[in-house]
Motif scaffolding. Structure first.
Motif, PDB file in Angstrom:
ATOM      1  N   GLY A  77       9.828 -17.767  -2.182  1.00 52.58           N
ATOM      2  CA  GLY A  77      10.906 -16.796  -2.099  1.00 52.58           C
ATOM      3  C   GLY A  77      10.443 -15.551  -1.363  1.00 52.58           C
ATOM      4  N   SER A  78      11.350 -14.793  -0.830  1.00 48.01           N
ATOM      5  CA  SER A  78      11.052 -13.576  -0.048  1.00 48.01           C
ATOM      6  C   SER A  78      10.197 -13.873   1.178  1.00 48.01           C
ATOM      7  CB  SER A  78      10.329 -12.527  -0.901  1.00 48.01           C
ATOM      8  OG  SER A  78      11.099 -12.187  -2.028  1.00 48.01           O
TER       9      SER A  78
ATOM     10  N   MET B 194      11.248 -10.615   9.203  1.00 50.40           N
ATOM     11  CA  MET B 194      10.136 -10.321   8.302  1.00 50.40           C
ATOM     12  C   MET B 194       8.811 -10.453   9.041  1.00 50.40           C
ATOM     13  SD  MET B 194      11.816 -10.000   5.383  1.00 50.40           S
ATOM     14  CE  MET B 194      10.907 -10.426   3.896  1.00 50.40           C
ATOM     15  N   MET B 195       7.979  -9.431   8.872  1.00 46.42           N
ATOM     16  CA  MET B 195       6.604  -9.516   9.345  1.00 46.42           C
ATOM     17  C   MET B 195       5.687  -9.234   8.170  1.00 46.42           C
ATOM     18  SD  MET B 195       6.612  -7.714  13.112  1.00 46.42           S
ATOM     19  CE  MET B 195       4.927  -8.203  13.468  1.00 46.42           C
ATOM     20  N   PHE B 196       4.532  -9.886   8.184  1.00 46.87           N
ATOM     21  CA  PHE B 196       3.588  -9.794   7.070  1.00 46.87           C
ATOM     22  C   PHE B 196       2.187  -9.518   7.592  1.00 46.87           C
ATOM     23  CE2 PHE B 196       6.633 -11.550   4.109  1.00 46.87           C
ATOM     24  CZ  PHE B 196       7.412 -12.385   4.888  1.00 46.87           C
TER      25      PHE B 196
ATOM     26  N   SER C 250      -9.696 -17.346   1.210  1.00 50.01           N
ATOM     27  CA  SER C 250      -8.438 -17.705   1.845  1.00 50.01           C
ATOM     28  C   SER C 250      -7.651 -16.457   2.215  1.00 50.01           C
ATOM     29  CB  SER C 250      -7.626 -18.594   0.908  1.00 50.01           C
ATOM     30  OG  SER C 250      -6.530 -19.158   1.603  1.00 50.01           O
ATOM     31  N   LEU C 251      -6.440 -16.649   2.684  1.00 47.66           N
ATOM     32  CA  LEU C 251      -5.624 -15.531   3.122  1.00 47.66           C
ATOM     33  C   LEU C 251      -4.945 -14.873   1.916  1.00 47.66           C
ATOM     34  CD1 LEU C 251      -5.866 -17.440   5.676  1.00 47.66           C
ATOM     35  CD2 LEU C 251      -3.729 -16.391   6.419  1.00 47.66           C
ATOM     36  N   THR C 252      -4.998 -13.554   1.902  1.00 50.12           N
ATOM     37  CA  THR C 252      -4.347 -12.770   0.863  1.00 50.12           C
ATOM     38  C   THR C 252      -3.326 -11.852   1.501  1.00 50.12           C
ATOM     39  OG1 THR C 252      -6.347 -12.805  -0.509  1.00 50.12           O
ATOM     40  CG2 THR C 252      -4.690 -11.123  -1.014  1.00 50.12           C
ATOM     41  N   LEU C 253      -2.117 -11.859   0.974  1.00 47.90           N
ATOM     42  CA  LEU C 253      -1.063 -11.017   1.522  1.00 47.90           C
ATOM     43  C   LEU C 253      -1.304  -9.562   1.150  1.00 47.90           C
ATOM     44  CD1 LEU C 253       1.691 -10.867   2.999  1.00 47.90           C
ATOM     45  CD2 LEU C 253       2.781 -11.166   0.771  1.00 47.90           C
ATOM     46  N   ILE C 254      -1.312  -8.702   2.166  1.00 43.96           N
ATOM     47  CA  ILE C 254      -1.452  -7.262   1.932  1.00 43.96           C
ATOM     48  C   ILE C 254      -0.085  -6.656   1.677  1.00 43.96           C
ATOM     49  CG2 ILE C 254      -2.097  -5.053   2.971  1.00 43.96           C
ATOM     50  CD1 ILE C 254      -4.147  -6.606   4.682  1.00 43.96           C
ATOM     51  N   ALA C 255       0.864  -6.904   2.592  1.00 37.86           N
ATOM     52  CA  ALA C 255       2.178  -6.265   2.478  1.00 37.86           C
ATOM     53  C   ALA C 255       3.166  -6.934   3.416  1.00 37.86           C
ATOM     54  CB  ALA C 255       2.078  -4.784   2.816  1.00 37.86           C
ATOM     55  N   THR C 256       4.424  -6.685   3.099  1.00 34.46           N
ATOM     56  CA  THR C 256       5.531  -7.066   3.969  1.00 34.46           C
ATOM     57  C   THR C 256       5.956  -5.832   4.748  1.00 34.46           C
ATOM     58  OG1 THR C 256       6.283  -8.686   2.342  1.00 34.46           O
ATOM     59  CG2 THR C 256       7.864  -8.015   4.040  1.00 34.46           C
ATOM     60  N   ALA C 257       6.007  -5.963   6.068  1.00 36.89           N
ATOM     61  CA  ALA C 257       6.397  -4.840   6.922  1.00 36.89           C
ATOM     62  C   ALA C 257       7.902  -4.882   7.098  1.00 36.89           C
ATOM     63  CB  ALA C 257       5.687  -4.934   8.269  1.00 36.89           C
ATOM     64  N   ASN C 258       8.580  -3.896   6.571  1.00 39.42           N
ATOM     65  CA  ASN C 258      10.040  -3.843   6.615  1.00 39.42           C
ATOM     66  C   ASN C 258      10.480  -2.937   7.757  1.00 39.42           C
ATOM     67  OD1 ASN C 258      10.317  -5.362   4.095  1.00 39.42           O
ATOM     68  ND2 ASN C 258       9.557  -3.508   3.110  1.00 39.42           N
ATOM     69  N   GLN C 259      11.409  -3.409   8.549  1.00 38.49           N
ATOM     70  CA  GLN C 259      11.884  -2.610   9.671  1.00 38.49           C
ATOM     71  C   GLN C 259      12.728  -1.448   9.174  1.00 38.49           C
ATOM     72  OE1 GLN C 259      15.249  -2.540  11.375  1.00 38.49           O
ATOM     73  NE2 GLN C 259      14.379  -1.004  12.725  1.00 38.49           N
TER      74      GLN C 259
END
Lengths: 110, 114
Positions: free
Chosen positions: A94-95, B31-33, B42-51
């Motif tokens: 999701g998201s 959406m950009m991440f 492994s890969l860890t998500l830092i943040a979602t870049a919101n326009q």
């Protein structure tokens, strides 16, 4: 908390062997499961699976998803040295965010 | 499918300094991440870049350390601030290509902090 577990963590085979990589997951709102190949920095997309039991195939690589048992496998037949890489499994919960497993490091020896 | 240009490809930085990483997508994406991959991990998500609004950070990541900009639908930057050796990682930006049904990545930035 969403979780992805891959096994084995590493695997060494000889050229021509067939390998099966495993990915199990726990996710609150499953949307899709993706497989990537990482050789250097950027992961390269392999497959995206959303429906259970459907096999996706590209050349020597294939993958299937079992949504009931919450796992996926990636098969590589007739392995080549160029298949040596880390294979990453990720789930979208999701998201549009992905949760990645630790990866399976595959080494194919000539 | 869409292509992301990411730069710099690699950098070696001194402790206490900051580095800004840029990503340019060749098409508009919602959406950009930003992900981090520490050595052997492994890969860890830092943040979602919101326009047009503040980025959404994951647990363990804060805006003061990793400020993100997203001025339009094709561009984003991540700054790694006040760097320490623990920030040595690969940083990857990514975006969804819903036409081709995949999350695709920029080429990555290999950061080493001395």
């Amino acid at each position: 908390e969403d979780k992805v577990v891959q096994s084995p963590l590493s695997l060494v085979v000889h050229e021509g062997d067939t390998v099966t990589l495993n990915c199990s997951y726990e996710v609150t709102n499953f949307r899709s499961l993706l497989w990537y190949k990482q050789e250097k920095k950027a992961p390269t997309f392999l497959f995206m699976l959303t429906s259970s039991g459907i096999e996706k195939k590209s050349g020597r690589l294939s993958s299937i998803l079992d949504k009931k048992e919450l796992f996926s496998i990636l098969n590589i037949t007739a392995t080549q040295t160029g298949d040596s890489a880390v294979y990453l499994c990720a789930v979208e919960g999701g998201s549009e965010k992905l949760v990645f497993g630790k990866g399976t490091k595959l080494t194919v020896n000539p | 499918s869409a292509v992301i240009s990411q730069k710099p490809s690699r950098d070696i930085c001194q402790r206490g300094t900051s580095l800004t990483i840029q990503c340019q997508v060749d098409s508009q994406v919602t959406m950009m991440f930003w992900y981090r991959q520490q050595p052997g991990q492994s890969l860890t998500l830092i943040a979602t870049a919101n326009q047009g609004s503040e980025a959404t950070y994951e647990s363990g990541f804060v805006i003061d350390k990793f400020p993100i900009s997203r001025p339009n639908l094709t561009f984003s930057t991540l700054t790694v601030s006040n760097m320490s050796p623990e920030d040595s990682s690969i940083y990857l930006c990514s975006a969804w290509d819903r036409i081709f049904e995949k999350l695709f990545f920029g080429s990555g930035t290999q950061l080493s902090v001395l």
